[in-house]
Scaffold this motif. Structure first.
Motif, mmCIF file in Angstrom:
data_model
loop_
_atom_site.group_PDB
_atom_site.id
_atom_site.type_symbol
_atom_site.label_atom_id
_atom_site.label_comp_id
_atom_site.label_asym_id
_atom_site.label_seq_id
_atom_site.Cartn_x
_atom_site.Cartn_y
_atom_site.Cartn_z
ATOM 1 N N GLU A 314 -50.115 -25.100 -46.984
ATOM 2 C CA GLU A 314 -49.606 -23.768 -46.648
ATOM 3 C C GLU A 314 -48.499 -23.355 -47.635
ATOM 4 O OE1 GLU A 314 -47.601 -21.315 -42.910
ATOM 5 O OE2 GLU A 314 -48.171 -23.421 -42.691
ATOM 6 N N GLY A 315 -48.665 -22.187 -48.236
ATOM 7 C CA GLY A 315 -47.679 -21.652 -49.174
ATOM 8 C C GLY A 315 -47.869 -22.094 -50.604
ATOM 9 N N GLN A 316 -48.753 -23.072 -50.858
ATOM 10 C CA GLN A 316 -48.991 -23.521 -52.228
ATOM 11 C C GLN A 316 -49.865 -22.529 -52.981
ATOM 12 O OE1 GLN A 316 -50.671 -27.510 -51.976
ATOM 13 N NE2 GLN A 316 -48.735 -28.420 -52.651
ATOM 14 N N LEU A 317 -49.644 -22.461 -54.289
ATOM 15 C CA LEU A 317 -50.465 -21.645 -55.176
ATOM 16 C C LEU A 317 -51.013 -22.516 -56.294
ATOM 17 C CD1 LEU A 317 -48.348 -18.370 -55.683
ATOM 18 C CD2 LEU A 317 -50.600 -18.515 -54.600
ATOM 19 N N LEU A 318 -52.190 -22.151 -56.769
ATOM 20 C CA LEU A 318 -52.789 -22.802 -57.928
ATOM 21 C C LEU A 318 -52.908 -21.776 -59.048
ATOM 22 C CD1 LEU A 318 -54.392 -25.119 -59.372
ATOM 23 C CD2 LEU A 318 -56.456 -24.125 -58.337
ATOM 24 N N ALA A 319 -52.346 -22.107 -60.226
ATOM 25 C CA ALA A 319 -52.547 -21.302 -61.432
ATOM 26 C C ALA A 319 -53.526 -22.073 -62.302
ATOM 27 C CB ALA A 319 -51.231 -21.082 -62.168
ATOM 28 N N ALA A 320 -54.734 -21.556 -62.447
ATOM 29 C CA ALA A 320 -55.787 -22.317 -63.113
ATOM 30 C C ALA A 320 -56.430 -21.513 -64.226
ATOM 31 C CB ALA A 320 -56.858 -22.728 -62.096
ATOM 32 N N GLY A 321 -56.587 -22.153 -65.386
ATOM 33 C CA GLY A 321 -57.350 -21.540 -66.455
ATOM 34 C C GLY A 321 -58.813 -21.483 -66.067
ATOM 35 N N ALA A 322 -59.434 -20.322 -66.254
ATOM 36 C CA ALA A 322 -60.822 -20.147 -65.820
ATOM 37 C C ALA A 322 -61.488 -19.077 -66.657
ATOM 38 C CB ALA A 322 -60.876 -19.762 -64.336
ATOM 39 N N VAL A 323 -62.803 -19.146 -66.740
ATOM 40 C CA VAL A 323 -63.575 -18.060 -67.323
ATOM 41 C C VAL A 323 -63.889 -17.077 -66.207
ATOM 42 C CG1 VAL A 323 -65.712 -17.402 -68.484
ATOM 43 C CG2 VAL A 323 -64.554 -19.527 -69.114
ATOM 44 N N ARG A 324 -63.488 -15.838 -66.407
ATOM 45 C CA ARG A 324 -63.719 -14.793 -65.403
ATOM 46 C C ARG A 324 -64.833 -13.874 -65.893
ATOM 47 N NH1 ARG A 324 -62.097 -9.628 -63.909
ATOM 48 N NH2 ARG A 324 -61.000 -9.252 -65.873
ATOM 49 N N VAL A 325 -65.735 -13.540 -65.001
ATOM 50 C CA VAL A 325 -66.861 -12.688 -65.353
ATOM 51 C C VAL A 325 -66.728 -11.358 -64.624
ATOM 52 C CG1 VAL A 325 -68.346 -13.624 -63.519
ATOM 53 C CG2 VAL A 325 -69.378 -12.550 -65.531
ATOM 54 N N GLU A 326 -67.148 -10.313 -65.289
ATOM 55 C CA GLU A 326 -67.022 -8.966 -64.738
ATOM 56 C C GLU A 326 -68.247 -8.163 -65.146
ATOM 57 O OE1 GLU A 326 -64.021 -5.809 -66.152
ATOM 58 O OE2 GLU A 326 -62.940 -6.904 -64.585
ATOM 59 N N GLY A 327 -68.737 -7.313 -64.258
ATOM 60 C CA GLY A 327 -69.883 -6.470 -64.569
ATOM 61 C C GLY A 327 -71.191 -7.183 -64.300
ATOM 62 N N ALA A 328 -72.271 -6.483 -64.583
ATOM 63 C CA ALA A 328 -73.612 -7.021 -64.380
ATOM 64 C C ALA A 328 -74.533 -6.428 -65.420
ATOM 65 C CB ALA A 328 -74.112 -6.700 -62.974
ATOM 66 N N GLU A 331 -75.592 -3.006 -64.963
ATOM 67 C CA GLU A 331 -74.561 -1.972 -65.045
ATOM 68 C C GLU A 331 -74.063 -1.786 -66.478
ATOM 69 O OE1 GLU A 331 -71.609 -3.369 -62.395
ATOM 70 O OE2 GLU A 331 -72.823 -3.074 -60.585
ATOM 71 N N GLY A 332 -74.819 -2.268 -67.431
ATOM 72 C CA GLY A 332 -74.444 -2.046 -68.827
ATOM 73 C C GLY A 332 -73.878 -3.256 -69.523
ATOM 74 N N GLY A 333 -73.942 -4.409 -68.896
ATOM 75 C CA GLY A 333 -73.505 -5.615 -69.580
ATOM 76 C C GLY A 333 -72.497 -6.433 -68.811
ATOM 77 N N VAL A 334 -72.468 -7.725 -69.119
ATOM 78 C CA VAL A 334 -71.534 -8.656 -68.492
ATOM 79 C C VAL A 334 -70.409 -8.944 -69.474
ATOM 80 C CG1 VAL A 334 -71.278 -10.965 -67.517
ATOM 81 C CG2 VAL A 334 -73.388 -9.679 -67.137
ATOM 82 N N ARG A 335 -69.178 -8.946 -68.978
ATOM 83 C CA ARG A 335 -68.012 -9.256 -69.805
ATOM 84 C C ARG A 335 -67.370 -10.544 -69.310
ATOM 85 N NH1 ARG A 335 -67.932 -4.014 -68.610
ATOM 86 N NH2 ARG A 335 -66.397 -4.277 -66.939
ATOM 87 N N TYR A 336 -67.003 -11.390 -70.266
ATOM 88 C CA TYR A 336 -66.355 -12.654 -69.943
ATOM 89 C C TYR A 336 -64.914 -12.625 -70.447
ATOM 90 C CZ TYR A 336 -71.116 -14.302 -69.132
ATOM 91 O OH TYR A 336 -72.389 -14.454 -68.663
ATOM 92 N N TYR A 337 -64.003 -13.166 -69.646
ATOM 93 C CA TYR A 337 -62.582 -13.199 -69.993
ATOM 94 C C TYR A 337 -62.067 -14.627 -69.889
ATOM 95 C CZ TYR A 337 -62.788 -8.134 -69.170
ATOM 96 O OH TYR A 337 -63.120 -6.806 -69.204
ATOM 97 N N ASN A 338 -61.223 -15.009 -70.825
ATOM 98 C CA ASN A 338 -60.492 -16.274 -70.744
ATOM 99 C C ASN A 338 -59.216 -15.976 -69.962
ATOM 100 O OD1 ASN A 338 -59.277 -18.737 -71.092
ATOM 101 N ND2 ASN A 338 -59.448 -18.773 -73.318
ATOM 102 N N SER A 339 -59.102 -16.527 -68.759
ATOM 103 C CA SER A 339 -58.097 -16.036 -67.813
ATOM 104 C C SER A 339 -57.272 -17.163 -67.195
ATOM 105 C CB SER A 339 -58.783 -15.250 -66.681
ATOM 106 O OG SER A 339 -59.586 -14.216 -67.188
ATOM 107 N N ILE A 340 -56.168 -16.742 -66.593
ATOM 108 C CA ILE A 340 -55.420 -17.572 -65.643
ATOM 109 C C ILE A 340 -55.576 -16.903 -64.290
ATOM 110 C CG2 ILE A 340 -53.187 -18.466 -64.914
ATOM 111 C CD1 ILE A 340 -52.283 -18.378 -67.809
ATOM 112 N N LEU A 341 -56.086 -17.644 -63.303
ATOM 113 C CA LEU A 341 -56.267 -17.103 -61.960
ATOM 114 C C LEU A 341 -55.266 -17.748 -61.009
ATOM 115 C CD1 LEU A 341 -60.181 -17.151 -61.691
ATOM 116 C CD2 LEU A 341 -58.691 -15.297 -62.473
ATOM 117 N N MET A 342 -54.663 -16.928 -60.160
ATOM 118 C CA MET A 342 -53.747 -17.415 -59.124
ATOM 119 C C MET A 342 -54.529 -17.463 -57.812
ATOM 120 S SD MET A 342 -51.026 -17.791 -60.957
ATOM 121 C CE MET A 342 -49.871 -18.221 -59.652
#
Length: 533
Positions: A314-328, A331-342
């Protein structure tokens, strides 16, 4: 010929020409690479730049020849010097091409030879510019310093920039010698470093020797004195503390996107994160995983978020490097992002940052439509090119922590400092497994360490296989993992006061240094002497 040993040596170097001149310039550059991490032998700067001064002394103005033919010898000295420096200092870049050798080994000469050759152009232009206002006294030393400082700035800017191993880092091997960068900026530090390193060049004819020694001693004393003073000054705290756990899993890069290894990699990250804190220590409030730590797309594995909700208390957070995907595709293409997700204790993604400054040829292929015709591809083949984020934004790290995020080599760019946002902790995630146990990861950590000093913020750094660690706002290493270590590093971070971040001279300090060097050139007669010719 002079009777003085140093003058005799200078005469020999000045009289070199052809391949001998090129060889000495090449070796002078290669030796300078020993001034960078992990060697930190800064004294080589005096050897390298003294030789460059004497080699340029021997470059004639070639009267009666065209401008280009007259300029080429001065450019060639700097180019060979830069080629030796970047060849010796960046050879490890080729290691990334051997991770998938069957696909990329053919490109090894591009990384090991062509990259240094291209970067050397900036140093060639520096020596050419300096030679245009050359003299036989202190003015030529100032001209060389000004030209190299400007060249480092241009190198950090042109074609997305690559300021790796700027010369100024040679003068900052330990925290005591890092503090001056808050007054000079990185490029001002590079210019002043060349000014000091090149002063023995005055021994060639001893004109302005006394003044040169005095200036060098004054700069060195100020450099050390300011560092000693600043290390005694407490960093203004915000009153908040944050318990952090940094995970270093040391995953083999060849297995990173192997479908058969993905569950094992994810389980290893979970197990390290779930380790109990040391006896008497607080449980971590923020857990940090390295760059692209998830070996899959989270959209393909919703069960991973369920596992994280079971992991996080409870109350902990994870900051993780991840590949994030957006779009389809529909819908005109998929975009990939090199991200940090909380990610919170419910397994929900509550915040995120997309990498702004992508690595050319690593994360995307410049001029893709054209270069792909020649068989060139980006190094990261698991995804068809990343999309850059729009801007750097702070992340909410909980407990009052405002995280300033940098992914991988974003940390080396001095201009990307997030000065327009209030933050109190610097976070850097990276994956240096591409480069193995070479000087590369050590150089990367050193530059991140100095960025903490420049920004006046403590830093937490999670790297896949090193070097992970905690650095305070003065660049002192609080704790760190060695290369290839596997484990969880716990630390209690005193968050900085955002209103008391380090005053830096990036906006006006560097121009003032360059202006002062210009005045020194004029005052010592270089420009009038040149006109008289």
């Amino acid at each position: 010929m002079s009777d003085q040993p140093m003058e005799r040596l200078a005469d020999r170097v000045i009289l070199l020409w052809g391949w001998r001149q090129a060889l000495v310039a090449l070796l002078a550059g290669a030796v300078l690479a020993l001034g960078q991490a992990p060697f930190d032998f800064f004294a080589v700067g005096f050897i390298s730049f003294t030789l460059i001064v004497w080699l340029l002394d021997g470059v004639g103005t070639a009267p009666g020849k065209g401008w280009m033919r007259a300029a080429f010898p001065a450019f060639a000295v700097g180019w060979w010097f830069g080629f030796g420096y970047f060849l010796a200092g960046l050879f490890w870049v080729g290691n990334a091409l051997l991770v998938e050798a069957e696909d990329f080994a053919w490109a090894l000469p591009l990384a090991v030879i062509v990259l240094p050759a291209g970067l050397a152009i900036f140093y060639g232009l520096a020596t050419l510019a300096a030679r245009l206002v050359w003299s036989d006294g202190l003015g030529r030393i100032a001209a060389l310093a000004l030209a190299f400082g400007a060249a480092e700035w241009v190198r950090a800017t042109v074609l997305s920039g690559f300021p790796w191993n700027a010369i100024g880092y040679v003068a900052m091997p330990i925290p005591l010698l890092m503090q001056s960068v808050t007054l000079t900026g990185l490029f001002g530090m590079s210019a002043l470093s060349v000014l000091v390193f090149a002063m023995p060049g005055l021994l060639a004819n001893r004109r302005h020797l006394t003044a040169g020694i005095a200036i060098a001693l004054l700069l060195v004393a100020a450099h050390i004195g300011f560092g000693a003073w600043r290390l005694t000054q407490d960093v203004a705290p915000s009153g908040e503390t944050l318990s952090v756990r940094i995970i270093q899993p040391s995953i083999n890069q060849g297995e990173k996107w192997d479908g058969a290894a993905r569950d094992r990699i994810f389980s290893a990250l979970i197990e390290l994160s779930a380790l109990p804190p040391a006896e008497g220590a607080a449980a971590p409030q923020l857990i940090i995983w390295p760059e692209t730590s998830f070996p899959f797309l989270l959209t393909d594995r919703p069960d991973a978020l369920v596992a994280l909700s079971e992991l996080l208390q409870e109350g902990q957070l994870l900051a993780a490097g991840a590949v994030r995907v957006e779009g389809a595709a529909s819908e005109g293409g998929v975009r990939y992002y090199n991200s940090i997700l909380m990610i919170n204790d419910q397994g929900e993604i509550v915040d995120g940052y997309d990498k702004v400054h992508l690595v050319p040829f690593g994360e995307y292929l410049p001029l893709q439509d054209w270069l792909s015709r020649f068989g060139l591809r980006q190094l990261v083949q698991a995804f068809p090119g990343f999309t850059p984020g729009t801007h750097r934004r702070p992340l909410d790290g909980g407990q009052g922590a405002r995280l300033l995020p940098f992914i991988c080599y974003e940390i080396i760019f001095p201009g990307e400092n997030g000065s327009d946002v209030e933050t109190n902790l610097l976070i850097n995630v990276t994956n240096d497994a591409w480069f193995g146990d070479t000087p590369g990861p050590y150089q990367h950590f050193r530059q991140a360490q100095i960025r903490a000093v420049m920004l006046g913020l403590p830093m937490v750094r999670a790297a896949n296989n090193g070097i992970s660690g905690v650095v305070d706002a003065r660049g002192r290493i609080v704790d760190a993992f060695r290369m290839d270590a596997v484990g969880a590093l716990d630390a209690q971070i005193q968050l900085a006061d955002p209103s008391a971040r380090a005053w830096t001279a990036v906006r006006w300090g560097q121009p003032m240094i360059f202006f002062a060097l210009g005045l020194l050139i004029v005052a010592t007669g270089s420009i009038p002497r040149r006109r008289a010719n």
